[in-house]
Scaffold this active site. Structure first.
Site, PDB file in Angstrom:
ATOM      1  N   CYS A  48     212.048  19.441 117.739  1.00 40.87           N
ATOM      2  CA  CYS A  48     212.675  18.559 118.713  1.00 40.87           C
ATOM      3  C   CYS A  48     213.426  19.336 119.786  1.00 40.87           C
ATOM      4  CB  CYS A  48     213.630  17.618 118.002  1.00 40.87           C
ATOM      5  SG  CYS A  48     214.064  16.169 118.996  1.00 40.87           S
ATOM      6  N   ASP A  81     219.995  12.340 109.210  1.00 38.25           N
ATOM      7  CA  ASP A  81     220.474  13.501 109.955  1.00 38.25           C
ATOM      8  C   ASP A  81     221.947  13.771 109.664  1.00 38.25           C
ATOM      9  OD1 ASP A  81     219.861  14.306 113.498  1.00 38.25           O
ATOM     10  OD2 ASP A  81     220.802  15.487 111.901  1.00 38.25           O
TER      11      ASP A  81
HETATM   12  O1  LIG Z   1     218.847  17.531 120.283  1.00 35.42           O
HETATM   13  C1  LIG Z   1     219.735  16.999 120.948  1.00 35.42           C
HETATM   14  O2  LIG Z   1     220.355  17.590 121.870  1.00 35.42           O
HETATM   15  C2  LIG Z   1     220.118  15.560 120.699  1.00 35.42           C
HETATM   16  C3  LIG Z   1     221.106  14.965 121.501  1.00 35.42           C
HETATM   17  C4  LIG Z   1     221.450  13.637 121.278  1.00 35.42           C
HETATM   18  C5  LIG Z   1     220.784  12.882 120.297  1.00 35.42           C
HETATM   19  C6  LIG Z   1     219.788  13.468 119.504  1.00 35.42           C
HETATM   20  C7  LIG Z   1     219.474  14.809 119.687  1.00 35.42           C
HETATM   21  N1  LIG Z   1     218.512  15.419 118.886  1.00 35.42           N
HETATM   22  C8  LIG Z   1     217.737  14.605 118.011  1.00 35.42           C
HETATM   23  C9  LIG Z   1     216.955  15.252 116.964  1.00 35.42           C
HETATM   24  O3  LIG Z   1     216.035  14.622 116.443  1.00 35.42           O
HETATM   25  C10 LIG Z   1     217.329  16.602 116.416  1.00 35.42           C
HETATM   26  O4  LIG Z   1     216.129  17.300 116.152  1.00 35.42           O
HETATM   27  C11 LIG Z   1     218.100  16.417 115.115  1.00 35.42           C
HETATM   28  O5  LIG Z   1     219.361  15.832 115.414  1.00 35.42           O
HETATM   29  C12 LIG Z   1     218.287  17.724 114.359  1.00 35.42           C
HETATM   30  O6  LIG Z   1     218.924  18.647 115.178  1.00 35.42           O
HETATM   31  P1  LIG Z   1     219.326  20.092 114.562  1.00 35.42           P
HETATM   32  O7  LIG Z   1     220.403  19.829 113.526  1.00 35.42           O
HETATM   33  O8  LIG Z   1     219.808  20.868 115.754  1.00 35.42           O
HETATM   34  O9  LIG Z   1     218.097  20.674 113.927  1.00 35.42           O
END
Ligand SMILES: O=C(O)c1ccccc1NCC(=O)[C@H](O)[C@H](O)COP(=O)(O)O
Length: 200
Positions: A7, A129
Protein backbone atom coordinates in the site's frame (compact mmCIF):
# COMPACT_ATOMS: atom_id res chain seq x y z
CA UNK A 1 -0.72 -19.06 1.03
CA UNK A 2 -1.57 -15.49 2.07
CA UNK A 3 -2.07 -12.81 -0.52
CA UNK A 4 -0.20 -9.54 -0.16
CA UNK A 5 -1.24 -5.91 -0.61
CA UNK A 6 1.54 -3.34 -0.84
CA UNK A 7 0.00 0.00 0.00
CA UNK A 8 0.93 3.62 -0.43
CA UNK A 9 2.46 3.54 -3.91
CA UNK A 10 2.76 7.11 -5.19
CA UNK A 11 5.83 7.41 -7.49
CA UNK A 12 6.45 6.09 -10.99
CA UNK A 13 9.33 4.03 -9.53
CA UNK A 14 6.85 2.41 -7.14
CA UNK A 15 4.88 1.11 -10.14
CA UNK A 16 8.03 -0.37 -11.68
CA UNK A 17 8.86 -2.05 -8.36
CA UNK A 18 5.30 -3.44 -8.08
CA UNK A 19 5.46 -4.80 -11.65
CA UNK A 20 8.62 -6.66 -10.68
CA UNK A 21 7.51 -8.13 -7.33
CA UNK A 22 3.88 -8.73 -8.35
CA UNK A 23 1.85 -8.18 -5.14
CA UNK A 24 -1.76 -9.34 -5.38
CA UNK A 25 -2.98 -5.81 -4.56
CA UNK A 26 -1.45 -2.33 -4.89
CA UNK A 27 -2.90 0.37 -2.64
CA UNK A 28 -3.09 4.09 -3.36
CA UNK A 29 -3.97 6.74 -0.76
CA UNK A 30 -6.56 8.87 -2.52
CA UNK A 31 -7.18 12.55 -1.89
CA UNK A 32 -5.67 12.56 1.65
CA UNK A 33 -3.00 15.31 1.80
CA UNK A 34 -2.01 14.45 5.38
CA UNK A 35 -0.19 11.39 4.00
CA UNK A 36 3.10 11.66 2.14
CA UNK A 37 1.74 8.85 -0.04
CA UNK A 38 -1.28 10.89 -1.17
CA UNK A 39 -2.25 10.73 -4.85
CA UNK A 40 -4.96 12.65 -6.70
CA UNK A 41 -7.08 11.37 -9.59
CA UNK A 42 -4.71 12.57 -12.32
CA UNK A 43 -1.70 10.99 -10.59
CA UNK A 44 -3.70 7.77 -10.16
CA UNK A 45 -4.60 7.68 -13.86
CA UNK A 46 -0.96 8.15 -14.83
CA UNK A 47 0.34 5.56 -12.38
CA UNK A 48 -2.28 2.94 -13.28
CA UNK A 49 -1.42 3.23 -16.99
CA UNK A 50 1.95 1.61 -16.27
CA UNK A 51 0.82 -0.94 -13.63
CA UNK A 52 0.57 -4.61 -14.62
CA UNK A 53 -3.21 -5.18 -15.02
CA UNK A 54 -2.82 -8.48 -13.14
CA UNK A 55 -2.25 -6.45 -9.97
CA UNK A 56 -5.52 -5.28 -8.42
CA UNK A 57 -5.59 -1.57 -7.52
CA UNK A 58 -7.05 -0.51 -4.17
CA UNK A 59 -8.16 3.10 -3.70
CA UNK A 60 -7.82 4.03 0.00
CA UNK A 61 -10.16 6.75 1.28
CA UNK A 62 -10.57 8.41 4.70
CA UNK A 63 -14.05 9.74 5.53
CA UNK A 64 -14.37 10.83 1.89
CA UNK A 65 -17.57 12.23 0.38
CA UNK A 66 -19.28 9.09 -1.00
CA UNK A 67 -20.14 10.99 -4.19
CA UNK A 68 -16.41 11.42 -4.87
CA UNK A 69 -15.68 7.76 -4.06
CA UNK A 70 -18.45 6.69 -6.46
CA UNK A 71 -17.16 9.07 -9.16
CA UNK A 72 -13.61 7.70 -8.84
CA UNK A 73 -14.93 4.12 -8.92
CA UNK A 74 -16.81 4.99 -12.14
CA UNK A 75 -13.55 6.16 -13.75
CA UNK A 76 -12.27 2.59 -13.63
CA UNK A 77 -8.96 3.62 -12.07
CA UNK A 78 -9.36 1.47 -8.95
CA UNK A 79 -10.58 -2.13 -8.68
CA UNK A 80 -11.28 -2.19 -4.92
CA UNK A 81 -12.37 0.55 -2.51
CA UNK A 82 -10.81 0.67 0.97
CA UNK A 83 -12.47 2.83 3.63
CA UNK A 84 -9.97 3.72 6.35
CA UNK A 85 -11.87 6.29 8.41
CA UNK A 86 -15.00 6.15 10.58
CA UNK A 87 -17.32 5.12 7.72
CA UNK A 88 -20.24 3.11 9.18
CA UNK A 89 -22.44 0.40 7.68
CA UNK A 90 -24.92 3.06 6.52
CA UNK A 91 -22.15 4.70 4.46
CA UNK A 92 -21.13 1.27 3.10
CA UNK A 93 -24.69 0.26 2.18
CA UNK A 94 -25.29 3.56 0.34
CA UNK A 95 -21.99 3.17 -1.52
CA UNK A 96 -22.86 -0.41 -2.47
CA UNK A 97 -26.03 0.89 -4.16
CA UNK A 98 -23.84 3.05 -6.43
CA UNK A 99 -20.72 0.99 -7.16
CA UNK A 100 -19.97 -2.62 -7.99
CA UNK A 101 -16.39 -2.61 -6.69
CA UNK A 102 -15.60 -4.76 -3.64
CA UNK A 103 -15.30 -2.71 -0.45
CA UNK A 104 -12.68 -3.24 2.26
CA UNK A 105 -13.44 -1.61 5.62
CA UNK A 106 -10.44 -0.96 7.85
CA UNK A 107 -10.72 -1.19 11.62
CA UNK A 108 -8.11 -0.20 14.19
CA UNK A 109 -7.81 -3.05 16.68
CA UNK A 110 -7.02 -2.34 20.34
CA UNK A 111 -9.58 -4.56 22.12
CA UNK A 112 -11.77 -7.64 21.64
CA UNK A 113 -14.70 -5.23 21.08
CA UNK A 114 -12.91 -3.76 18.06
CA UNK A 115 -12.67 -7.25 16.58
CA UNK A 116 -16.38 -7.96 17.20
CA UNK A 117 -17.29 -4.68 15.47
CA UNK A 118 -15.14 -5.61 12.46
CA UNK A 119 -16.66 -9.10 12.23
CA UNK A 120 -20.14 -7.51 12.02
CA UNK A 121 -19.22 -5.13 9.17
CA UNK A 122 -21.30 -5.24 5.97
CA UNK A 123 -18.17 -4.60 3.90
CA UNK A 124 -16.99 -7.32 1.52
CA UNK A 125 -13.67 -7.56 3.33
CA UNK A 126 -12.31 -6.30 6.64
CA UNK A 127 -8.81 -5.00 7.23
CA UNK A 128 -7.54 -5.22 10.80
CA UNK A 129 -4.89 -2.62 11.50
CA UNK A 130 -2.85 -1.03 14.28
CA UNK A 131 -3.14 2.44 12.77
CA UNK A 132 -3.26 4.34 9.47
CA UNK A 133 -0.09 3.70 7.52
CA UNK A 134 2.01 4.45 10.58
CA UNK A 135 3.81 1.17 11.14
CA UNK A 136 1.85 0.39 14.31
CA UNK A 137 1.67 -3.28 15.30
CA UNK A 138 -1.24 -4.45 17.46
CA UNK A 139 -1.74 -7.54 19.65
CA UNK A 140 -2.36 -10.31 17.12
CA UNK A 141 -3.64 -12.61 19.88
CA UNK A 142 -6.84 -10.51 19.74
CA UNK A 143 -7.54 -12.19 16.39
CA UNK A 144 -7.93 -15.72 17.77
CA UNK A 145 -11.17 -17.14 16.39
CA UNK A 146 -11.98 -14.27 14.02
CA UNK A 147 -14.97 -15.59 12.10
CA UNK A 148 -14.36 -14.13 8.61
CA UNK A 149 -11.46 -13.59 6.19
CA UNK A 150 -9.39 -10.48 6.86
CA UNK A 151 -6.46 -8.39 5.66
CA UNK A 152 -3.85 -8.08 8.44
CA UNK A 153 -2.12 -4.70 8.60
CA UNK A 154 -0.09 -2.58 10.95
CA UNK A 155 3.66 -2.56 11.39
CA UNK A 156 4.32 -5.55 9.17
CA UNK A 157 7.81 -5.85 7.70
CA UNK A 158 9.77 -8.58 5.94
CA UNK A 159 11.15 -9.78 9.30
CA UNK A 160 7.75 -10.43 10.96
CA UNK A 161 5.51 -11.45 8.06
CA UNK A 162 6.01 -15.21 8.45
CA UNK A 163 5.27 -15.00 12.19
CA UNK A 164 2.21 -12.83 11.52
CA UNK A 165 0.84 -15.32 8.97
CA UNK A 166 1.55 -18.29 11.23
CA UNK A 167 -0.09 -16.60 14.22
CA UNK A 168 -3.20 -15.19 12.49
CA UNK A 169 -3.81 -17.04 9.18
CA UNK A 170 -4.99 -13.90 7.29
CA UNK A 171 -6.60 -13.87 3.84
CA UNK A 172 -3.93 -11.28 2.97
CA UNK A 173 -1.29 -9.16 4.61
CA UNK A 174 -1.09 -5.44 3.99
CA UNK A 175 2.20 -3.57 4.25
CA UNK A 176 3.33 -0.02 3.69
CA UNK A 177 5.89 1.56 6.06
CA UNK A 178 7.68 -1.78 6.39
CA UNK A 179 8.72 -1.71 2.74
CA UNK A 180 9.88 1.92 2.76
CA UNK A 181 13.23 3.56 3.45
CA UNK A 182 13.07 7.25 4.26
CA UNK A 183 9.38 7.36 3.27
CA UNK A 184 10.04 5.93 -0.19
CA UNK A 185 9.18 2.38 -1.33
CA UNK A 186 12.29 0.19 -1.23
CA UNK A 187 12.53 -2.50 -3.92
CA UNK A 188 14.71 -4.82 -1.82
CA UNK A 189 12.20 -4.72 1.06
CA UNK A 190 9.29 -5.22 -1.36
CA UNK A 191 10.99 -8.30 -2.82
CA UNK A 192 11.57 -9.70 0.69
CA UNK A 193 7.98 -8.99 1.78
CA UNK A 194 6.40 -10.72 -1.22
CA UNK A 195 8.72 -13.70 -0.82
CA UNK A 196 7.81 -13.98 2.87
CA UNK A 197 4.08 -13.65 2.21
CA UNK A 198 4.04 -16.27 -0.53
CA UNK A 199 6.32 -18.75 1.23
CA UNK A 200 4.58 -22.03 2.17
O1 LIG B 1 -0.63 4.80 4.26
C1 LIG B 1 -1.09 5.88 4.64
O2 LIG B 1 -0.44 6.95 4.62
C2 LIG B 1 -2.51 5.97 5.14
C3 LIG B 1 -3.03 7.22 5.53
C4 LIG B 1 -4.34 7.30 5.98
C5 LIG B 1 -5.16 6.16 5.99
C6 LIG B 1 -4.66 4.91 5.60
C7 LIG B 1 -3.33 4.81 5.20
N1 LIG B 1 -2.80 3.58 4.83
C8 LIG B 1 -3.68 2.47 4.70
C9 LIG B 1 -3.12 1.13 4.62
O3 LIG B 1 -3.81 0.22 4.17
C10 LIG B 1 -1.77 0.80 5.20
O4 LIG B 1 -1.14 -0.12 4.33
C11 LIG B 1 -1.95 0.17 6.57
O5 LIG B 1 -2.45 1.15 7.46
C12 LIG B 1 -0.66 -0.43 7.11
O6 LIG B 1 0.33 0.55 7.15
P1 LIG B 1 1.77 0.18 7.79
O7 LIG B 1 1.54 -0.06 9.27
O8 LIG B 1 2.61 1.39 7.50
O9 LIG B 1 2.26 -1.06 7.11
Amino acid sequence: MSKIKICGLYRPEDIQYANEVQPDYAGFIMNYPKSHRNVNVEMMRALKKHLDPEIKTVGVFVNENPNLVAAIAAMGIVDVIQLHGQEDDGYIEKLKERIGNPIIKAFQVHSPEDVRLAEASSADYILLDGGMGAGEVFDWSLLKGVNRPFFLAGGLKPENIREAIRDTDPFAIDISSGVETEKKKDLKKMREAVKAAHAR
